[in-house]
Write a protein that holds these residues in place. Sequence first.
Motif, PDB file in Angstrom:
ATOM      1  N   ARG A 101       0.865  -1.175   0.000  1.00  0.00           N
ATOM      2  CA  ARG A 101       0.000   0.000   0.000  1.00  0.00           C
ATOM      3  C   ARG A 101       0.899   1.222   0.000  1.00  0.00           C
ATOM      4  O   ARG A 101       1.851   1.301   0.777  1.00  0.00           O
ATOM      5  N   ASP A 102       0.620   2.155  -0.871  1.00  0.00           N
ATOM      6  CA  ASP A 102       1.375   3.397  -0.952  1.00  0.00           C
ATOM      7  C   ASP A 102       0.419   4.553  -0.713  1.00  0.00           C
ATOM      8  O   ASP A 102      -0.657   4.600  -1.302  1.00  0.00           O
ATOM      9  N   ILE A 103       0.841   5.474   0.141  1.00  0.00           N
ATOM     10  CA  ILE A 103       0.053   6.672   0.399  1.00  0.00           C
ATOM     11  C   ILE A 103       0.918   7.866   0.001  1.00  0.00           C
ATOM     12  O   ILE A 103       1.953   8.116   0.635  1.00  0.00           O
ATOM     13  N   PRO A 104       0.529   8.588  -1.045  1.00  0.00           N
ATOM     14  CA  PRO A 104       1.300   9.771  -1.421  1.00  0.00           C
ATOM     15  C   PRO A 104       1.288  10.796  -0.286  1.00  0.00           C
ATOM     16  O   PRO A 104       0.272  10.967   0.395  1.00  0.00           O
ATOM     17  N   LEU A 105       2.409  11.448  -0.063  1.00  0.00           N
ATOM     18  CA  LEU A 105       2.481  12.445   1.006  1.00  0.00           C
ATOM     19  C   LEU A 105       1.459  13.546   0.807  1.00  0.00           C
ATOM     20  O   LEU A 105       0.928  14.099   1.777  1.00  0.00           O
ATOM     21  N   SER A 106       1.148  13.862  -0.450  1.00  0.00           N
ATOM     22  CA  SER A 106       0.182  14.921  -0.727  1.00  0.00           C
ATOM     23  C   SER A 106      -1.222  14.570  -0.259  1.00  0.00           C
ATOM     24  O   SER A 106      -2.058  15.449  -0.074  1.00  0.00           O
ATOM     25  N   ARG A 107      -1.505  13.273  -0.023  1.00  0.00           N
ATOM     26  CA  ARG A 107      -2.834  12.838   0.433  1.00  0.00           C
ATOM     27  C   ARG A 107      -2.932  12.738   1.954  1.00  0.00           C
ATOM     28  O   ARG A 107      -4.016  12.574   2.498  1.00  0.00           O
ATOM     29  N   ILE A 108      -1.808  12.824   2.650  1.00  0.00           N
ATOM     30  CA  ILE A 108      -1.821  12.708   4.108  1.00  0.00           C
ATOM     31  C   ILE A 108      -2.321  14.013   4.711  1.00  0.00           C
ATOM     32  O   ILE A 108      -1.806  15.083   4.408  1.00  0.00           O
ATOM     33  N   THR A 109      -3.349  13.902   5.561  1.00  0.00           N
ATOM     34  CA  THR A 109      -3.949  15.095   6.173  1.00  0.00           C
ATOM     35  C   THR A 109      -3.578  15.249   7.638  1.00  0.00           C
ATOM     36  O   THR A 109      -3.652  16.352   8.169  1.00  0.00           O
ATOM     37  N   ASP A 110      -3.193  14.160   8.308  1.00  0.00           N
ATOM     38  CA  ASP A 110      -2.849  14.256   9.726  1.00  0.00           C
ATOM     39  C   ASP A 110      -1.936  13.096  10.100  1.00  0.00           C
ATOM     40  O   ASP A 110      -2.091  11.980   9.604  1.00  0.00           O
ATOM     41  N   VAL A 111      -0.986  13.384  10.995  1.00  0.00           N
ATOM     42  CA  VAL A 111      -0.069  12.372  11.512  1.00  0.00           C
ATOM     43  C   VAL A 111      -0.059  12.503  13.021  1.00  0.00           C
ATOM     44  O   VAL A 111       0.144  13.596  13.548  1.00  0.00           O
ATOM     45  N   SER A 112      -0.297  11.412  13.726  1.00  0.00           N
ATOM     46  CA  SER A 112      -0.262  11.437  15.191  1.00  0.00           C
ATOM     47  C   SER A 112       0.283  10.107  15.699  1.00  0.00           C
ATOM     48  O   SER A 112       0.453   9.161  14.934  1.00  0.00           O
ATOM     49  N   PHE A 113       0.546  10.045  17.007  1.00  0.00           N
ATOM     50  CA  PHE A 113       1.046   8.797  17.587  1.00  0.00           C
ATOM     51  C   PHE A 113       0.478   8.611  18.988  1.00  0.00           C
ATOM     52  O   PHE A 113       0.025   9.559  19.620  1.00  0.00           O
ATOM     53  N   ARG A 114       0.526   7.361  19.453  1.00  0.00           N
ATOM     54  CA  ARG A 114       0.114   6.994  20.808  1.00  0.00           C
ATOM     55  C   ARG A 114       1.191   6.100  21.403  1.00  0.00           C
ATOM     56  O   ARG A 114       1.744   5.252  20.717  1.00  0.00           O
ATOM     57  N   LYS A 115       1.463   6.310  22.692  1.00  0.00           N
ATOM     58  CA  LYS A 115       2.449   5.484  23.388  1.00  0.00           C
ATOM     59  C   LYS A 115       1.903   5.147  24.769  1.00  0.00           C
ATOM     60  O   LYS A 115       1.580   6.036  25.535  1.00  0.00           O
ATOM     61  N   GLY A 116       1.836   3.865  25.071  1.00  0.00           N
ATOM     62  CA  GLY A 116       1.486   3.429  26.406  1.00  0.00           C
ATOM     63  C   GLY A 116       2.726   3.429  27.287  1.00  0.00           C
ATOM     64  O   GLY A 116       3.827   3.774  26.855  1.00  0.00           O
ATOM     65  N   VAL A 117       2.555   3.013  28.535  1.00  0.00           N
ATOM     66  CA  VAL A 117       3.670   3.004  29.482  1.00  0.00           C
ATOM     67  C   VAL A 117       4.788   2.074  29.002  1.00  0.00           C
ATOM     68  O   VAL A 117       5.957   2.465  28.968  1.00  0.00           O
ATOM     69  N   LEU A 118       4.437   0.858  28.623  1.00  0.00           N
ATOM     70  CA  LEU A 118       5.449  -0.083  28.129  1.00  0.00           C
ATOM     71  C   LEU A 118       6.092   0.433  26.844  1.00  0.00           C
ATOM     72  O   LEU A 118       7.309   0.316  26.660  1.00  0.00           O
TER      73      LEU A 118
END
Length: 179
Positions: A101-118
């Motif tokens: 699967r390829d997602i062109p950077l021009s189509r990306i609208t949001d980037v986020s992350f989640r991290k638990g304690v581990l």
Amino acid sequence: MADDRSLAGGEESVAVLHPHWKTLVVPVLLTFVVVAVLLAGEALIPQNKAAGIERLVLAVVAIVLLMWWLMYPILVWRTTVYEVTTRRLRLRDGILTRNGRDIPLSRITDVSFRKGVLDRLLGCGTLVVESAGEHGELTLNEIPHVEQVSALLFQLVEDERLHDGRPGPPDRGDESFSF
């Protein structure tokens, strides 16, 4: 690094990642359990000629379990690749059959992350990429250095918008990303 022949003209690979090593902890622990059970079974089987078949069956079962519990997850880990290029986010997985699967950077609208304690202790997390299109949100689990990857992807998306999709190396300033 990825196969450069699969990149478009002027496109450069910026980061190539596999899932975090923590995905292999449970299979390795299960391998130790199987070996311990095998050794215990060997000690409990009486030492006579008839026990030879039982030992052979036990060894075959142990080898099959080891192959399934250890080798399969290692192959999945090794063949799962997340690549960030100057033009797109590339996802590849599959042992016998490959999925991509390829997602062109021009189509990306949001980037986020989640991290638990581990995840914070081990330096990994979940990367969430939202894109314009029918698939919408993409969640990538067990990404090593997820904060750096998120920042890198955000910077590349912004650079793509500044260049209006024209090829060109990203302006990353003094930051360097190594994974």
